[in-house]
Design an enzyme around this catalytic site. Sequence first.
Site, PDB file in Angstrom:
ATOM      1  N   HIS A 138      -1.336   0.634   3.003  1.00 56.76           N
ATOM      2  CA  HIS A 138      -1.826   0.465   1.628  1.00 56.76           C
ATOM      3  C   HIS A 138      -1.197   1.494   0.689  1.00 56.76           C
ATOM      4  O   HIS A 138      -0.822   2.593   1.110  1.00 56.76           O
ATOM      5  CB  HIS A 138      -3.363   0.463   1.564  1.00 56.76           C
ATOM      6  CG  HIS A 138      -4.050   1.786   1.695  1.00 56.76           C
ATOM      7  ND1 HIS A 138      -4.842   2.115   2.775  1.00 56.76           N
ATOM      8  CD2 HIS A 138      -4.113   2.859   0.868  1.00 56.76           C
ATOM      9  CE1 HIS A 138      -5.353   3.320   2.593  1.00 56.76           C
ATOM     10  NE2 HIS A 138      -4.924   3.799   1.451  1.00 56.76           N
TER      11      HIS A 138
ATOM     12  N   ASP B 206      -6.112   5.479  -8.841  1.00 57.29           N
ATOM     13  CA  ASP B 206      -7.327   4.807  -8.372  1.00 57.29           C
ATOM     14  C   ASP B 206      -8.536   5.733  -8.477  1.00 57.29           C
ATOM     15  O   ASP B 206      -8.399   6.942  -8.709  1.00 57.29           O
ATOM     16  CB  ASP B 206      -7.156   4.292  -6.935  1.00 57.29           C
ATOM     17  CG  ASP B 206      -6.516   5.311  -5.999  1.00 57.29           C
ATOM     18  OD1 ASP B 206      -6.434   6.502  -6.374  1.00 57.29           O
ATOM     19  OD2 ASP B 206      -6.102   4.928  -4.903  1.00 57.29           O
TER      20      ASP B 206
ATOM     21  N   ASN C  84      -2.545   1.859   7.172  1.00 61.97           N
ATOM     22  CA  ASN C  84      -2.343   0.410   7.279  1.00 61.97           C
ATOM     23  C   ASN C  84      -1.340  -0.099   6.241  1.00 61.97           C
ATOM     24  O   ASN C  84      -1.257  -1.294   5.993  1.00 61.97           O
ATOM     25  CB  ASN C  84      -3.682  -0.325   7.142  1.00 61.97           C
ATOM     26  CG  ASN C  84      -4.370  -0.020   5.811  1.00 61.97           C
ATOM     27  OD1 ASN C  84      -3.814   0.679   4.968  1.00 61.97           O
ATOM     28  ND2 ASN C  84      -5.563  -0.528   5.631  1.00 61.97           N
TER      29      ASN C  84
HETATM   30  C1  GLP Z   1      -6.237   6.998  -0.161  1.00 62.88           C
HETATM   31  C2  GLP Z   1      -5.615   6.946  -1.549  1.00 62.88           C
HETATM   32  C3  GLP Z   1      -4.139   6.691  -1.473  1.00 62.88           C
HETATM   33  C4  GLP Z   1      -3.504   7.646  -0.473  1.00 62.88           C
HETATM   34  C5  GLP Z   1      -4.099   7.423   0.886  1.00 62.88           C
HETATM   35  C6  GLP Z   1      -3.514   8.339   1.950  1.00 62.88           C
HETATM   36  O1  GLP Z   1      -6.485   5.735   0.323  1.00 62.88           O
HETATM   37  N1  GLP Z   1      -6.228   5.955  -2.367  1.00 62.88           N
HETATM   38  O2  GLP Z   1      -3.554   6.842  -2.761  1.00 62.88           O
HETATM   39  O3  GLP Z   1      -2.102   7.433  -0.437  1.00 62.88           O
HETATM   40  O4  GLP Z   1      -5.491   7.687   0.806  1.00 62.88           O
HETATM   41  O5  GLP Z   1      -4.133   9.587   1.880  1.00 62.88           O
HETATM   42  P1  GLP Z   1      -3.617  10.892   2.614  1.00 62.88           P
HETATM   43  O6  GLP Z   1      -2.481  11.387   1.775  1.00 62.88           O
HETATM   44  O7  GLP Z   1      -4.777  11.822   2.610  1.00 62.88           O
HETATM   45  O8  GLP Z   1      -3.175  10.486   3.964  1.00 62.88           O
END
Ligand code: GLP
Length: 239
Positions: free
Chosen positions: A137, A67, A135
Amino acid sequence: MEIKILKDENEIGAACGQFFVDYINANPKCVLGFATGATPVPTYNYIVDAYNNKKVSLKEISTFNLDEYCDIPKEHKNSYWYFMRENLFGKVDVNYDNVDFLNGNADTEAESARYAKAIADKGGIDVQILGIGRNGHIAFNEPSDEFTDEAWKVTLTQSTIDANSKYFDDIPMPHYAVTMGIGSIMRSKKIILIATGDSKAEAVKAMIKGPVTPQCPASILQQHNDVVIYLDEAAAALL
Ligand code: GLP
């Protein structure tokens, strides 16, 4: 789903990192899907250490990232392209000709088609690494009423903006991003998801024990036939 519970993020970084080192050595021309966020950083650090110790070379791999934010330049220090350069690509011998990224500032429909074709032309993604949002995602596929397929433009939820705003100190965090869709992620041959810390425990429980629903996008992974989930003890606490 194969679930591995390890002590902390460092143990996970070593285990996942060694998996990638072995995988790349066995398949030097493999196609890897990378993720951003804090979670995969110990894994990337392990791969960089292995590269520095001449245990692996990434010069023939191809990569796709999940992304990218919209409305900021590719070179901005908060772009995911910049993140990958700082945390992995710029520290190893990856060939930038084989690094592909979604362009958050392009026409979304054309960019989605381009990315799908680029992935297909490489024979698909062999191994996709994922984190998970609080959440549920994955990539930037936020909870919604339906599962998406190819890459699309998403309006970020307040939960995600709250979690990621801390990284933006000069400009406000964008409210839009382009993300690989759930279908594109599910077509990866193997998926490795990492979750660490107690802020992920609820999402982990919903992903593994809850119903398969687009309200918890990660729950779709229950339907993939080759998923390994690495959890630390805090993220596994509600299982
Ligand atoms: C963002 C990214 C995701 C990632 C998420 C969690 O939303 N687009 O790919 O998994 O953050 O991030 P973190 O690993 O910093 O908790």
